[in-house]
Design an enzyme around this catalytic site. Structure first.
Site, PDB file in Angstrom:
ATOM      1  N   GLU A   1       0.983  -1.120  -0.075  1.00 43.15           N
ATOM      2  CA  GLU A   1       0.075  -0.113  -0.030  1.00 43.15           C
ATOM      3  C   GLU A   1       0.759   1.290   0.021  1.00 43.15           C
ATOM      4  O   GLU A   1       2.007   1.341   0.680  1.00 43.15           O
ATOM      5  CB  GLU A   1      -0.811   0.009   1.255  1.00 43.15           C
ATOM      6  CG  GLU A   1      -1.802   0.915   1.547  1.00 43.15           C
ATOM      7  CD  GLU A   1      -2.338   0.990   3.038  1.00 43.15           C
ATOM      8  OE1 GLU A   1      -1.951   0.103   3.798  1.00 43.15           O
ATOM      9  OE2 GLU A   1      -3.327   1.651   3.203  1.00 43.15           O
TER      10      GLU A   1
ATOM     11  N   LYS B   1      -9.639   1.992  -1.767  1.00 45.67           N
ATOM     12  CA  LYS B   1      -9.786   1.235  -0.644  1.00 45.67           C
ATOM     13  C   LYS B   1     -11.028   1.700   0.122  1.00 45.67           C
ATOM     14  O   LYS B   1     -11.210   2.882   0.315  1.00 45.67           O
ATOM     15  CB  LYS B   1      -8.691   1.634   0.549  1.00 45.67           C
ATOM     16  CG  LYS B   1      -8.551   0.968   1.808  1.00 45.67           C
ATOM     17  CD  LYS B   1      -7.241   1.507   2.658  1.00 45.67           C
ATOM     18  CE  LYS B   1      -7.021   0.710   3.834  1.00 45.67           C
ATOM     19  NZ  LYS B   1      -5.871   1.060   4.565  1.00 45.67           N
TER      20      LYS B   1
ATOM     21  N   CYS C   1      -4.804  -3.260   2.620  1.00 44.94           N
ATOM     22  CA  CYS C   1      -4.464  -3.529   3.999  1.00 44.94           C
ATOM     23  C   CYS C   1      -5.930  -3.529   5.073  1.00 44.94           C
ATOM     24  O   CYS C   1      -6.555  -4.840   4.842  1.00 44.94           O
ATOM     25  CB  CYS C   1      -3.907  -2.280   4.439  1.00 44.94           C
ATOM     26  SG  CYS C   1      -2.816  -2.510   6.103  1.00 44.94           S
TER      27      CYS C   1
ATOM     28  N   VAL D   1      -0.324  -2.538  10.756  1.00 48.89           N
ATOM     29  CA  VAL D   1       0.360  -2.049  12.049  1.00 48.89           C
ATOM     30  C   VAL D   1      -0.104  -2.948  13.091  1.00 48.89           C
ATOM     31  O   VAL D   1       0.372  -3.213  14.031  1.00 48.89           O
ATOM     32  CB  VAL D   1       0.319  -0.489  12.081  1.00 48.89           C
ATOM     33  CG1 VAL D   1       0.908   0.492  11.529  1.00 48.89           C
ATOM     34  CG2 VAL D   1      -1.175  -0.059  12.174  1.00 48.89           C
TER      35      VAL D   1
END
Ligand code: ACM
Length: 260
Positions: A38, A107, A140, A167
């Site tokens: 990404e 997204k 993601c 993350v």
């Protein structure tokens, strides 16, 4: 087909340099499809919307030119994440092939501060034909919503290309379930490294992976290093949705019993 995931550590804001580094790495390993992370050309943590706007570009901009040139020269496909400048900004990915642009994804599920810069995607979850089979994309945080992979599977995707800047630690294991429940392949390309920007410190978990339609992890990369690796897969195996004589992961669904 041979699918490669390209795990990178982009330098924030150095778009041209980041593109050329990924191209060098891609040239070191022959593959039929390369999946990149990404926002792989800009970096992730924009300080503010003006900065995001200054680094975003049109879908057919310079980044597209470079990756489509590579796809043409190497007769291959590339999926990469980028900041798209349209009438608004989208966190987007492009699928390009030997003959140029194949498809765009924007997204749908924005994560945390992304909501300060980007507009949620408005294209749904498109699936695009390639010479290897139908391919869809999610980006993601879309992994957390089972509807993303399910929508792609219902539309016939056999492989989900998944550019990421992860993350949270859960995605690599969670995708095993996404693959199993949809009988699709996933190729997640994540980044490594960290960024201290916009008053926030983020570390990215690497662990890019390729998972097969039965939930087997075919490869998983390091949590910290830039790497490229590939797996040979037969996409047609994803068209068989049966798990035994009487069960089929799509045909056995009971939408009339579900809450939307
Ligand atoms: C993310 O969606 N980049 C966490």
């Amino acid at each position: 087909m041979r699918v490669a995931v390209v795990q990178t550590n982009p330098v924030f804001g150095k778009r041209q340099e980041n593109i050329e580094r990924t191209l060098d790495r891609m040239a070191s390993l022959a593959a039929d499809l390369y999946v990149l992370p990404e926002l792989c050309t800009t970096g992730y943590s924009f300080n503010d919307k003006d900065e995001a706007e200054s680094l975003a570009e049109k879908a057919d901009g310079r980044t597209f030119e470079r990756y489509s040139q590579f796809a043409h020269e190497h007769e291959t496909y590339v999926v990469y994440g980028f900041a798209e400048k349209a009438e608004v900004l989208y966190n987007a990915s492009l699928l390009v092939g030997p003959d140029g642009l194949i498809g765009l994804y924007r997204k749908v599920h924005l994560f945390d501060r992304e909501k300060l810069f980007f507009t949620p995607g408005n294209l749904g979850f498109p699936v695009y034909k390639t010479s290897f089979g139908p391919i869809g994309m999610m980006i993601c945080f879309d992994w957390l919503f089972p509807e993303s992979a399910r929508s792609l599977a219902l539309k016939g995707a056999q492989l989900i290309a998944h550019p990421a800047n992860l993350v949270l630690p859960y995605c690599p294991d969670a995708l095993v379930t996404r693959c199993l429940e949809n009988h699709v392949f996933t190729a997640t390309a994540d980044r490594v490294g960290s960024e201290q920007r916009g008053g926030v410190s983020l570390s990215f978990i690497g662990s890019s992976e390729i998972v097969d339609q039965n939930g087997n992890v075919l490869l998983r990369l390091s949590q910290t290093e830039e790497q490229i690796a590939s797996a040979d897969i037969d996409l047609s195996q994803a068209s068989n949705k049966r798990i035994n004589e009487r069960n089929d992961v799509l045909a056995d669904r009971r939408p009339d019993q579900y809450t939307a």
